[in-house]
Scaffold this motif. Structure first.
Motif, PDB file in Angstrom:
ATOM      1  N   LEU A  58       0.906  -1.111  -0.209  1.00  0.00           N
ATOM      2  CA  LEU A  58      -0.161   0.139  -0.108  1.00  0.00           C
ATOM      3  C   LEU A  58       0.783   0.970  -0.548  1.00  0.00           C
ATOM      4  O   LEU A  58       0.364   2.210  -0.723  1.00  0.00           O
ATOM      5  CB  LEU A  58      -0.850  -0.024   0.686  1.00  0.00           C
ATOM      6  CG  LEU A  58      -1.957   1.187   1.385  1.00  0.00           C
ATOM      7  CD1 LEU A  58      -2.672   1.286   0.090  1.00  0.00           C
ATOM      8  CD2 LEU A  58      -2.939   0.955   2.325  1.00  0.00           C
ATOM      9  N   SER A  59       1.958   1.171   0.701  1.00  0.00           N
ATOM     10  CA  SER A  59       2.683   2.471   0.869  1.00  0.00           C
ATOM     11  C   SER A  59       3.336   2.234  -0.461  1.00  0.00           C
ATOM     12  O   SER A  59       3.847   3.462  -0.831  1.00  0.00           O
ATOM     13  CB  SER A  59       4.189   2.348   1.644  1.00  0.00           C
ATOM     14  OG  SER A  59       5.109   1.322   1.625  1.00  0.00           O
ATOM     15  N   LEU A 118       1.051   4.994  -3.177  1.00  0.00           N
ATOM     16  CA  LEU A 118      -0.001   5.427  -2.506  1.00  0.00           C
ATOM     17  C   LEU A 118       0.518   7.141  -3.333  1.00  0.00           C
ATOM     18  O   LEU A 118      -0.202   8.128  -3.285  1.00  0.00           O
ATOM     19  CB  LEU A 118       0.055   5.970  -0.730  1.00  0.00           C
ATOM     20  CG  LEU A 118      -0.703   5.106  -0.590  1.00  0.00           C
ATOM     21  CD1 LEU A 118      -0.428   5.079   1.663  1.00  0.00           C
ATOM     22  CD2 LEU A 118      -2.594   5.324   0.389  1.00  0.00           C
ATOM     23  N   ALA A 150      -2.541  -5.365  -0.917  1.00  0.00           N
ATOM     24  CA  ALA A 150      -3.105  -4.125  -1.146  1.00  0.00           C
ATOM     25  C   ALA A 150      -3.505  -3.439  -2.900  1.00  0.00           C
ATOM     26  O   ALA A 150      -4.107  -2.121  -2.524  1.00  0.00           O
ATOM     27  CB  ALA A 150      -1.631  -3.797  -0.403  1.00  0.00           C
ATOM     28  N   SER A 151      -2.741  -3.440  -3.392  1.00  0.00           N
ATOM     29  CA  SER A 151      -3.720  -3.113  -5.081  1.00  0.00           C
ATOM     30  C   SER A 151      -4.201  -3.508  -5.002  1.00  0.00           C
ATOM     31  O   SER A 151      -5.207  -2.293  -6.086  1.00  0.00           O
ATOM     32  CB  SER A 151      -2.528  -4.562  -5.950  1.00  0.00           C
ATOM     33  OG  SER A 151      -1.927  -3.359  -6.792  1.00  0.00           O
ATOM     34  N   THR A 156      -7.184  -3.331  -3.202  1.00  0.00           N
ATOM     35  CA  THR A 156      -8.148  -2.671  -2.778  1.00  0.00           C
ATOM     36  C   THR A 156      -7.648  -0.994  -2.318  1.00  0.00           C
ATOM     37  O   THR A 156      -8.396  -0.520  -2.923  1.00  0.00           O
ATOM     38  CB  THR A 156      -7.414  -2.954  -1.359  1.00  0.00           C
ATOM     39  OG1 THR A 156      -7.685  -3.658  -0.663  1.00  0.00           O
ATOM     40  CG2 THR A 156      -8.185  -1.613   0.085  1.00  0.00           C
ATOM     41  N   PHE A 157      -6.655  -0.920  -3.091  1.00  0.00           N
ATOM     42  CA  PHE A 157      -6.169   1.172  -3.569  1.00  0.00           C
ATOM     43  C   PHE A 157      -6.512   1.091  -4.963  1.00  0.00           C
ATOM     44  O   PHE A 157      -7.548   2.203  -5.093  1.00  0.00           O
ATOM     45  CB  PHE A 157      -4.705   1.320  -3.245  1.00  0.00           C
ATOM     46  CG  PHE A 157      -4.635   2.313  -3.799  1.00  0.00           C
ATOM     47  CD1 PHE A 157      -4.432   2.913  -3.107  1.00  0.00           C
ATOM     48  CD2 PHE A 157      -3.698   2.621  -5.299  1.00  0.00           C
ATOM     49  CE1 PHE A 157      -3.855   4.361  -3.447  1.00  0.00           C
ATOM     50  CE2 PHE A 157      -3.579   3.467  -5.686  1.00  0.00           C
ATOM     51  CZ  PHE A 157      -3.535   4.741  -4.674  1.00  0.00           C
TER      52      PHE A 157
END
Length: 202
Positions: free
Chosen positions: A16-17, A20, A156-157, A159-160
Motif C-alpha cells: 500500500l505504501s 499511495l 493492497a493493490s 484494495t487501493f
C-alpha cells in the motif's frame, strides 16, 4: 498474532505504501473514476498487472532486470516519451476546458483504449519494476512465508485501485464544474512531465 499474519499484514502495508504516491497510473485511474468511464476494466488491469509483477518478484525473478541491461534504457526513454505526450494532451484539455461531469460519458473513449493506456502507464514505467519485482521480491524473502507476504501486497493493490477508481465518485459535486476539470488536467499534465523528467534524470 497468528503466524500467517506476520507475513500477510507487512506485505499489505508495504504494498500500500508503494502505490499511495501520485503517479501516472494513479492519476489515470482517478480521472477514469471521475468520468465513470470503464472503471472496472481499468481497476482490474492495474491490480492484475501489479499482481503479476509482485508474483514474479516473490518467485525470485528479479534477476531478469539485471540479466538484460538493455531493457532499462529502452523502457526509460519509451516511458518518458509516452508521459510527455500524455502530459501535453492533458495540458491541451486544460487549455480548452469545457468538460463537466455531466458530459463525462461523451468522448470517454473505448474500453480497449482505456485498458491499452493503462497497460502502457503500468508496464512502461521502470519504477514499477523496482517497486514490485525488485523491492517487494527482496523484502518478501526475509519473511517466514514469502508467498503470504506477496498475497498481502496484491491485496493492497486491489484494495487501493478499487477505492481510487470507485471512490472518485465522492468528488462528483466538485467536478460538476468545468473549472475543476481544467485544474485536474493541468495537475495531471504537470505530474506526467515531472515523472518523465525524473525518469531520464535518474
Amino acid at each position: 498474532m497468528p503466524a500467517a499474519m506476520t507475513s500477510l499484514m507487512p506485505g499489505f502495508a508495504l504494498g500500500l505504501s508503494l502505490i499511495l504516491a501520485i503517479g501516472a497510473q494513479n492519476a489515470f485511474v482517478l480521472r477514469q473514476g471521475l468520468r465513470r468511464a470503464h472503471v472496472g476494466a481499468v481497476v482490474l488491469t492495474c491490480a492484475a498487472s501489479d499482481a503479476v509483477l509482485i508474483a514474479a518478484g516473490v518467485a525470485g525473478f528479479g534477476w531478469l532486470v539485471e540479466a538484460a541491461p538493455w531493457i532499462a534504457p529502452v523502457m526509460t526513454w519509451g516511458g518518458a516519451a509516452f508521459l510527455v505526450v500524455y502530459g501535453a494532451l492533458s495540458f491541451r484539455n486544460a487549455a480548452r476546458g469545457g468538460e463537466t461531469l455531466e458530459g463525462a460519458g461523451q468522448g470517454a473513449g473505448t474500453r480497449r483504449a482505456a485498458v491499452a493506456t493503462c497497460l502502457v502507464l503500468t508496464w512502461a514505467n521502470p519504477h514499477v519494476y523496482l517497486d514490485t519485482v525488485v523491492l517487494l521480491g527482496s523484502v518478501a524473502s526475509t519473511y517466514p512465508d514469502p508467498a503470504l507476504f506477496g498475497a498481502g501486497a496484491v491485496a493492497a493493490s486491489f484494495t487501493f485501485f478499487a477505492a481510487l477508481g470507485y471512490g472518485a465518485r465522492a468528488l462528483s459535486p466538485l467536478f460538476a464544474r468545468a473549472r475543476a476539470w481544467r485544474v485536474l488536467d493541468a495537475v495531471v499534465g504537470a505530474t506526467m512531465w515531472a515523472l518523465a523528467l525524473m525518469l531520464v534524470l535518474t
